[in-house]
Write an enzyme that holds these catalytic residues in place. Structure first.
Site, short mmCIF file in Angstrom:
data_model
loop_
_atom_site.label_atom_id
_atom_site.label_comp_id
_atom_site.label_asym_id
_atom_site.label_seq_id
_atom_site.Cartn_x
_atom_site.Cartn_y
_atom_site.Cartn_z
N THR A 10 23.76 -33.15 28.72
CA THR A 10 25.12 -32.30 29.84
C THR A 10 24.46 -33.00 30.62
OG1 THR A 10 23.04 -30.73 29.51
CG2 THR A 10 24.91 -30.11 28.68
N ASP A 65 14.35 -37.72 29.31
CA ASP A 65 14.26 -38.26 28.79
C ASP A 65 12.99 -39.71 29.62
OD1 ASP A 65 13.75 -40.15 26.98
OD2 ASP A 65 15.70 -41.47 27.41
P1 ADP Z 1 21.83 -37.01 28.42
O1 ADP Z 1 22.03 -38.00 28.73
O2 ADP Z 1 22.03 -36.30 27.02
O3 ADP Z 1 23.03 -36.70 29.37
P2 ADP Z 1 19.82 -36.20 30.57
O4 ADP Z 1 18.42 -36.00 31.37
O5 ADP Z 1 21.25 -37.13 32.29
O6 ADP Z 1 20.83 -35.94 29.22
O7 ADP Z 1 20.76 -35.10 31.14
C1 ADP Z 1 20.08 -33.37 29.63
C2 ADP Z 1 19.84 -32.22 30.68
O8 ADP Z 1 18.42 -32.07 30.87
C3 ADP Z 1 20.51 -32.15 31.48
O9 ADP Z 1 20.63 -30.61 32.08
C4 ADP Z 1 19.13 -32.05 32.76
O10 ADP Z 1 19.46 -31.47 33.63
C5 ADP Z 1 18.24 -31.10 31.56
N1 ADP Z 1 16.49 -32.08 32.80
C6 ADP Z 1 16.60 -33.12 33.37
N2 ADP Z 1 14.93 -33.01 33.42
C7 ADP Z 1 14.83 -32.43 32.61
C8 ADP Z 1 13.56 -31.49 32.71
N3 ADP Z 1 12.17 -32.07 32.75
N4 ADP Z 1 13.25 -30.12 31.46
C9 ADP Z 1 14.42 -29.89 30.74
N5 ADP Z 1 14.94 -30.19 31.44
C10 ADP Z 1 16.07 -31.35 32.10
#
Ligand code: ADP
Length: 166
Positions: free
Chosen positions: A116, A32
């Site tokens: 995740t 996010d």
């Molecule tokens: P949530 O709060 O839904 O768990 P997170 O952002 O903490 O969301 O993590 C969701 C997934 O996105 C994790 O598997 C993380 O490794 C991945 N992630 C983090 N940054 C990026 C990015 N820039 N591009 C793609 N995936 C990402």
């Protein structure tokens, strides 16, 4: 065919990238935060007008500074051990994001591994739920991408795909 790619979702040139947002739709951490940084402050100004988002639901915004034309914001469930309807809610994130994209006639869509990260959903289970849901929408897109942030995460998706025999 569902594509498994490894990398940063903010760099993908697709009709929409999906954001694992929080219920307020205001910038947080993880994917996010990365999406908001890449899109620029206009995205938060826009999402502030959307009235938040329930878990499992999805909303759409322009991509602003992103290469993607749109951002679909969905709110994944927080993992609480699996007895709180997490699986159905996670599946809803994928279904509702795809439905929005279908309504908007978008042809290429990329998802991160929703829930995740800080929300703690077990990764292999989440990959299974994601792929089961996405398979039902595959035919409506030219490209449907699961964007994994690490090679290990991508391996979990590939394993699920091969176990499902596709
Ligand atoms: P949530 O709060 O839904 O768990 P997170 O952002 O903490 O969301 O993590 C969701 C997934 O996105 C994790 O598997 C993380 O490794 C991945 N992630 C983090 N940054 C990026 C990015 N820039 N591009 C793609 N995936 C990402």
């Amino acid at each position: 065919m569902i594509e498994i790619v490894v990398g940063d979702i903010t760099g993908l040139e697709v009709d929409a990238i999906v954001n694992a947002a929080n219920a307020s739709l205001m910038p947080g951490g993880g994917v996010d935060g990365a999406i908001h940084r890449a899109a620029g402050p206009e995205l938060a100004r826009f999402t502030a007008t959307l009235g938040g988002c329930e878990t499992g639901e999805a909303k759409i915004a322009p991509g602003f500074g992103l290469k993607a034309r749109h951002v679909i914001l969905t709110v994944g469930p927080i993992w609480k051990g699996g007895q709180g309807g997490e699986e159905a809610l996670l599946a809803s994130c994928y279904h509702n994001s795809c439905r929005l994209a279908e309504q908007e006639k978008l042809r290429s869509l990329a998802f991160p591994a929703i829930s995740t990260g800080v929300y703690g959903y077990p990764k292999a289970e989440a990959a299974r739920v994601a792929l089961e849901a996405l398979r039902q929408h595959e035919a409506n897109f030219d490209r449907l991408i699961c964007c994994c942030f690490s090679e290990q995460d991508a391996e979990l998706y590939r394993k699920q795909l091969s176990e499902a025999g596709t």
